[in-house]
Design a protein around this motif. Structure first.
Motif, PDB file in Angstrom:
ATOM      1  N   GLY A 184       7.863 -74.327 -86.514  1.00  0.00           N
ATOM      2  CA  GLY A 184       8.534 -75.567 -86.868  1.00  0.00           C
ATOM      3  C   GLY A 184       8.774 -76.510 -85.706  1.00  0.00           C
ATOM      4  N   GLN A 185       8.592 -76.044 -84.486  1.00  0.00           N
ATOM      5  CA  GLN A 185       8.918 -76.863 -83.321  1.00  0.00           C
ATOM      6  C   GLN A 185       7.852 -77.909 -82.999  1.00  0.00           C
ATOM      7  N   ARG A 186       6.573 -77.583 -83.232  1.00  0.00           N
ATOM      8  CA  ARG A 186       5.494 -78.488 -82.813  1.00  0.00           C
ATOM      9  C   ARG A 186       5.255 -79.626 -83.795  1.00  0.00           C
ATOM     10  N   GLY A 187       5.523 -79.382 -85.074  1.00  0.00           N
ATOM     11  CA  GLY A 187       5.326 -80.442 -86.059  1.00  0.00           C
ATOM     12  C   GLY A 187       3.899 -80.604 -86.533  1.00  0.00           C
ATOM     13  N   ASP A 188       3.032 -79.604 -86.269  1.00  0.00           N
ATOM     14  CA  ASP A 188       1.633 -79.713 -86.698  1.00  0.00           C
ATOM     15  C   ASP A 188       1.215 -78.524 -87.558  1.00  0.00           C
ATOM     16  N   LEU A 189       2.157 -77.927 -88.279  1.00  0.00           N
ATOM     17  CA  LEU A 189       1.854 -76.796 -89.155  1.00  0.00           C
ATOM     18  C   LEU A 189       0.880 -77.221 -90.252  1.00  0.00           C
ATOM     19  N   VAL A 190      -0.187 -76.436 -90.416  1.00  0.00           N
ATOM     20  CA  VAL A 190      -1.212 -76.745 -91.420  1.00  0.00           C
ATOM     21  C   VAL A 190      -1.098 -75.834 -92.634  1.00  0.00           C
ATOM     22  N   ALA A 191      -0.858 -74.539 -92.408  1.00  0.00           N
ATOM     23  CA  ALA A 191      -0.822 -73.593 -93.523  1.00  0.00           C
ATOM     24  C   ALA A 191       0.143 -72.460 -93.212  1.00  0.00           C
ATOM     25  N   LEU A 192       0.844 -71.988 -94.255  1.00  0.00           N
ATOM     26  CA  LEU A 192       1.822 -70.919 -94.067  1.00  0.00           C
ATOM     27  C   LEU A 192       1.876 -70.034 -95.301  1.00  0.00           C
ATOM     28  N   GLN A 193       1.810 -68.732 -95.047  1.00  0.00           N
ATOM     29  CA  GLN A 193       2.058 -67.730 -96.085  1.00  0.00           C
ATOM     30  C   GLN A 193       2.607 -66.482 -95.411  1.00  0.00           C
ATOM     31  N   LEU A 194       3.750 -66.017 -95.896  1.00  0.00           N
ATOM     32  CA  LEU A 194       4.362 -64.810 -95.363  1.00  0.00           C
ATOM     33  C   LEU A 194       4.787 -63.919 -96.527  1.00  0.00           C
ATOM     34  N   PRO A 195       4.720 -62.599 -96.361  1.00  0.00           N
ATOM     35  CA  PRO A 195       5.237 -61.702 -97.398  1.00  0.00           C
ATOM     36  C   PRO A 195       6.717 -61.948 -97.646  1.00  0.00           C
ATOM     37  N   ARG A 196       7.181 -61.588 -98.825  1.00  0.00           N
ATOM     38  CA  ARG A 196       8.526 -61.974 -99.245  1.00  0.00           C
ATOM     39  C   ARG A 196       9.628 -61.326 -98.414  1.00  0.00           C
ATOM     40  N   THR A 197       9.348 -60.185 -97.771  1.00  0.00           N
ATOM     41  CA  THR A 197      10.383 -59.526 -96.977  1.00  0.00           C
ATOM     42  C   THR A 197      10.429 -60.025 -95.538  1.00  0.00           C
ATOM     43  N   TRP A 198       9.559 -60.961 -95.188  1.00  0.00           N
ATOM     44  CA  TRP A 198       9.480 -61.407 -93.803  1.00  0.00           C
ATOM     45  C   TRP A 198      10.301 -62.665 -93.530  1.00  0.00           C
ATOM     46  N   LEU A 199      10.757 -63.328 -94.563  1.00  0.00           N
ATOM     47  CA  LEU A 199      11.329 -64.658 -94.367  1.00  0.00           C
ATOM     48  C   LEU A 199      12.580 -64.837 -95.217  1.00  0.00           C
ATOM     49  N   ASP A 200      13.583 -65.527 -94.655  1.00  0.00           N
ATOM     50  CA  ASP A 200      14.746 -65.918 -95.427  1.00  0.00           C
ATOM     51  C   ASP A 200      14.756 -67.438 -95.576  1.00  0.00           C
ATOM     52  N   SER A 201      15.693 -67.958 -96.334  1.00  0.00           N
ATOM     53  CA  SER A 201      15.725 -69.393 -96.632  1.00  0.00           C
ATOM     54  C   SER A 201      15.893 -70.240 -95.376  1.00  0.00           C
ATOM     55  N   LEU A 202      16.730 -69.798 -94.461  1.00  0.00           N
ATOM     56  CA  LEU A 202      16.973 -70.569 -93.243  1.00  0.00           C
ATOM     57  C   LEU A 202      15.727 -70.633 -92.371  1.00  0.00           C
ATOM     58  N   SER A 203      15.039 -69.517 -92.234  1.00  0.00           N
ATOM     59  CA  SER A 203      13.813 -69.494 -91.430  1.00  0.00           C
ATOM     60  C   SER A 203      12.735 -70.370 -92.057  1.00  0.00           C
ATOM     61  N   LEU A 204      12.638 -70.325 -93.386  1.00  0.00           N
ATOM     62  CA  LEU A 204      11.659 -71.163 -94.065  1.00  0.00           C
ATOM     63  C   LEU A 204      11.967 -72.641 -93.861  1.00  0.00           C
ATOM     64  N   LYS A 205      13.230 -72.993 -93.943  1.00  0.00           N
ATOM     65  CA  LYS A 205      13.630 -74.383 -93.734  1.00  0.00           C
ATOM     66  C   LYS A 205      13.220 -74.859 -92.349  1.00  0.00           C
ATOM     67  N   ARG A 206      13.437 -74.024 -91.334  1.00  0.00           N
ATOM     68  CA  ARG A 206      13.073 -74.388 -89.969  1.00  0.00           C
ATOM     69  C   ARG A 206      11.565 -74.510 -89.798  1.00  0.00           C
ATOM     70  N   ALA A 207      10.820 -73.657 -90.478  1.00  0.00           N
ATOM     71  CA  ALA A 207       9.362 -73.681 -90.347  1.00  0.00           C
ATOM     72  C   ALA A 207       8.749 -74.929 -90.966  1.00  0.00           C
ATOM     73  N   LEU A 208       9.306 -75.392 -92.081  1.00  0.00           N
ATOM     74  CA  LEU A 208       8.721 -76.525 -92.796  1.00  0.00           C
ATOM     75  C   LEU A 208       9.251 -77.879 -92.321  1.00  0.00           C
ATOM     76  N   GLU A 209      10.435 -77.893 -91.745  1.00  0.00           N
ATOM     77  CA  GLU A 209      11.077 -79.152 -91.391  1.00  0.00           C
ATOM     78  C   GLU A 209      10.253 -79.940 -90.372  1.00  0.00           C
ATOM     79  N   GLY A 210       9.946 -81.179 -90.726  1.00  0.00           N
ATOM     80  CA  GLY A 210       9.195 -82.048 -89.825  1.00  0.00           C
ATOM     81  C   GLY A 210       7.705 -81.823 -89.825  1.00  0.00           C
ATOM     82  N   ASN A 211       7.201 -80.948 -90.711  1.00  0.00           N
ATOM     83  CA  ASN A 211       5.768 -80.662 -90.790  1.00  0.00           C
ATOM     84  C   ASN A 211       5.164 -81.244 -92.051  1.00  0.00           C
ATOM     85  N   SER A 212       3.827 -81.352 -92.043  1.00  0.00           N
ATOM     86  CA  SER A 212       3.083 -81.837 -93.213  1.00  0.00           C
ATOM     87  C   SER A 212       1.959 -80.852 -93.521  1.00  0.00           C
TER      88      SER A 212
END
Length: 719
Positions: free
Chosen positions: A282-310
């Motif tokens: 989430g820091q660079r702002g150039d995320l292209v694709a994301l998929q993680l298993p359901r036990t690897w991520l919580d809501s807060l982490s997902l929010k940080r990963a997607l914020e500011g990305n397209s």
């Protein structure tokens, strides 16, 4: 040349005709035509017609990027001849899935010294042959191959290691625990891994990854930008993946913008470094694709990963705890530009164990999906499998409130997976009264709990929904004219041969418990005929189909249908739609692939006679627990359909009968069809797993084992 190919052009005004020969066509038009001809035919046949065609067939636009992946008629001699002619031209060469070619033919790839992209996934290639091949291809930048049992990086020559050090993209299919050639690739930017290792060997010995822990060459991925891992079921695959990801716990590559990890099953292994990875993405702002298993991520982490990305691709399959955050990020500005999203997988994102009193929040909401369609206006691939939508068809309700009306706003949609209940416009009076009666407090104490296993099928549920029951579906068809792939899967469907979601029947919703899904039948299938561009169709777990008449209407209009998968339609105690199926097959003249799964399938002479009308058929898979087959009719079918190179039949019957037919087909047709794969075996035999192990992975993954193909992580596909 004019005498060989002549086209008559008629004018409606003058009714006169003129002859236009190939010599009158420009080189540009001819090149456009020749692009649709296989490279084998181009170089061996078309090039010998005349000097002009010979020159055009050697044009660099035709020979720079070459794929032999589905050249099933090409034998070793022909491929060697083609490789000799391609040697000075080709730069990108794919032999993905050419399992029938010999290892000595693979060695001749070394002649193509200008190749920068090479895909030999599924081919016979030993470590020594791979070493000699890499030593000759100093310009190679992309390599795709199998890490098979017996592979040893110690057998690679210094020249081969030098070529690997310059690779920027690597695709490995791991059939044995190994790092493959990853430790040799210091400049990797893209790494795609497919894990397909069995937990037990043929001898019944458990497979372990302990030997890998002691390897000193641990990959570091300093330049890595894209990481993709796709796993088959099994603990060994998950353990091996964690070894590949061990370095991420220490250092996340700064340029990483694609991270796709697909792990099947209900309980994927936990990875503690996932939150750190999400924060870094989430820091660079150039995320292209994301998929993680359901036990690897919580809501807060997902929010940080997607914020500011397209991002362009997102998958949250079976991530039950994340679905509120997913919609919040996509709809409320958490994503910088949701319009750039190309692919979205929401399979099972709000799935809960079925109950008669399902809460509204456990269903898809039409209004929310409408907002999603507006925000993600350029979405091309959408997967909503294992979700629910129950439309209440009350008086005065408007069509725009239907989920299908919301999805109709996705004008660019190319592929779509839907749960069956989304096609329904609501319950008819009989279904509604039955449901209300079961929900009444008077009957709550008398209601039996659903049995684990196959549910009894009630004939009265086969009554069609009264009134105009396809108005919502009609809106979807009209709003998505570009749709080419459609999958409609019932909530209680569990294949006898699943691929990536193996599960016991206890973890599957009881078949027929969703009243809305039971209401989807022949009239809905007939409505699909509006999809004129439909090429791939999957229909699975639809108990409301009575006679299958909608299949016939669909086939008459969807003339370009190439891939068809039908599973558990109608009653499971009999096969009521046989007549309609036979009629349908007679209209599927462009069909290339058929997968048919039904408990009581009778593959008799009439069935194979209708199937013979599919003259372009290449791959067929029949799965039936109590099904029967006619050996003589099967053999006659194989004679008529000369393009069939895959015949997999997992039916009833004795082991002797299955083996006898399999041997007869192989003995008769293997000489002229080198790529022929024939597997005929009792579905309920205890040794079925070992038989499936011998099927080429490219066929197993594509058709034999059931799975959704919409908005999934990319396979190790041809270049």
């Amino acid at each position: 040349m004019d005498q060989q190919i002549t086209q008559a052009v008629s004018s409606e005004d003058t009714m006169s005709s003129t002859s236009v020969g190939m010599s009158d066509l420009s080189d540009e038009i001819l090149l456009c035509i020749l692009r649709h001809v296989s490279v084998c035919d181009l170089l061996v046949n078309v090039a010998n017609v005349c000097q002009k065609l010979r020159t055009l067939c050697h044009d660099k636009t035709l020979l720079t990027n070459v794929s032999l992946s589905e050249e099933y008629q090409a034998d070793d001699l022909l491929v060697r001849d083609v490789l000799k002619r391609l040697a000075n031209h080709v730069q990108s060469l794919s032999l993905n899935g050419c399992y029938w070619l010999s290892g000595s033919t693979m060695e001749l790839l070394a002649r193509c010294r200008g190749v920068t992209h090479l895909d030999v996934t599924g081919c016979r290639l030993s470590t020594l042959r791979l070493s000699r091949l890499l030593s000759s291809l100093s310009s190679l930048r992309l390599l795709a191959f199998d890490v098979a049992p017996g592979f040893s990086s110690d057998q690679l020559s210094s020249q081969a290691v030098d070529s690997l050090s310059r690779l920027s993209e690597l695709r490995q299919t791991l059939l044995t625990p190994s790092y493959g050639v990853v430790p040799c690739c210091a400049q990797l930017r893209k790494l795609m891994l497919q894990f397909d290792i069995r937990d037990v060997t043929r001898d019944g010995v458990g497979v372990s990854c302990q030997l890998m822990v002691g390897q000193s060459s641990v990959p570091h991925y300093q330049q890595l930008e894209e990481f993709t891992a796709r796993l088959a079921p099994g603990e060994v695959n998950q353990t091996l993946l964690l070894l590949y990801l061990a370095v991420f716990s220490v250092h996340v590559p700064k340029r990483l913008r694609v991270f796709l990890v697909s792990i099947p099953g209900p309980n994927p292994a936990h990875w503690p470094a996932a939150p750190l990875l999400a924060q870094s993405l989430g820091q660079r702002g150039d995320l292209v694709a994301l998929q993680l298993p359901r036990t690897w991520l919580d809501s807060l982490s997902l929010k940080r990963a997607l914020e500011g990305n397209s991002p362009k691709h997102l998958s949250f399959s079976r991530c039950l705890a994340l679905w509120p955050q997913v919609f919040q990020s996509l709809l409320n500005g958490g994503v910088k530009d949701a319009a750039k999203l190309d692919s979205l997988n929401l399979s099972g994102i709000n799935h809960v164990p079925y109950s008669e009193c399902r809460n509204v929040e456990d269903q898809l909401v039409a209004e929310t999906m409408s907002q999603l369609a507006v925000s993600c206006s350029n979405l091309k691939h959408l997967n909503l499998m294992h979700t629910h939508y129950h439309h209440e068809n009350s008086p005065g309700s408007e069509g725009e409130s239907h989920l299908c009306a919301s999805l109709a706003k996705l004008r660019n949609l190319r592929s779509l997976t839907l749960p069956a209940c989304t096609l329904s416009d609501g319950l008819n009076s009989h279904q509604s009264s039955t449901r209300n009666k079961l929900q009444s407090p008077l009957f709550q104490g008398l209601k039996k709990a659903p049995r684990v296993g196959l549910q009894n099928y009630k004939p009265d549920t086969e009554s069609p929904v009264s009134g105009d029951s396809t108005s919502g579906l009609a809106l979807l068809m009209a709003g998505c004219p570009l749709l080419e792939t459609l999958e409609v899967i019932g909530p209680g469907f569990a294949s006898a041969l699943p691929r990536l979601e193996p599960c016991t029947r206890a973890s599957v919703e009881p078949r027929g418990m969703c009243a809305w899904a039971r209401g989807v039948g022949d009239v809905h299938l007939a409505a699909l005929q509006a999809l004129a561009r439909l090429r791939c169709l999957t229909l699975a777990g639809l108990p409301g189909v009575i006679r299958g008449t909608g299949l016939v209407q669909l086939a008459r209009q969807c003339r370009d249908l190439r891939v068809l998968s039908l599973a558990n339609l109608g009653s499971l105690k009999t096969m009521n739609y046989t007549a309609a199926l036979l009629d349908m097959l007679k209209h599927c003249t462009q069909l290339q692939e058929l997968r048919l799964e039904q408990p009581y399938l009778n593959a008799n002479a009439l069935f194979f006679e209708a199937l013979s009308c599919c003259s372009r058929l290449q791959r067929i898979c029949l799965i039936s627990r109590s099904g029967t087959f006619d050996p003589a009719a099967t053999e006659t079918f194989m004679e008529r359909c000369c393009h069939v190179i895959m015949c997999h039949m997992f039916m009833g019957g004795t082991l002797v009968a299955c083996r006898t037919l399999q041997k007869a087909l192989l003995d008769k047709f293997s000489a002229e069809r080198l790529a022929l794969s024939v597997v005929i075996y009792p579905l309920q035999h205890e040794d079925l797993a070992s038989v499936i192990r011998d099927i080429p992975l490219t066929l197993l993954d594509r058709i034999t084992l059931f799975q959704s193909h919409v908005a999934q992580p990319p396979h190790l596909s041809p270049l």
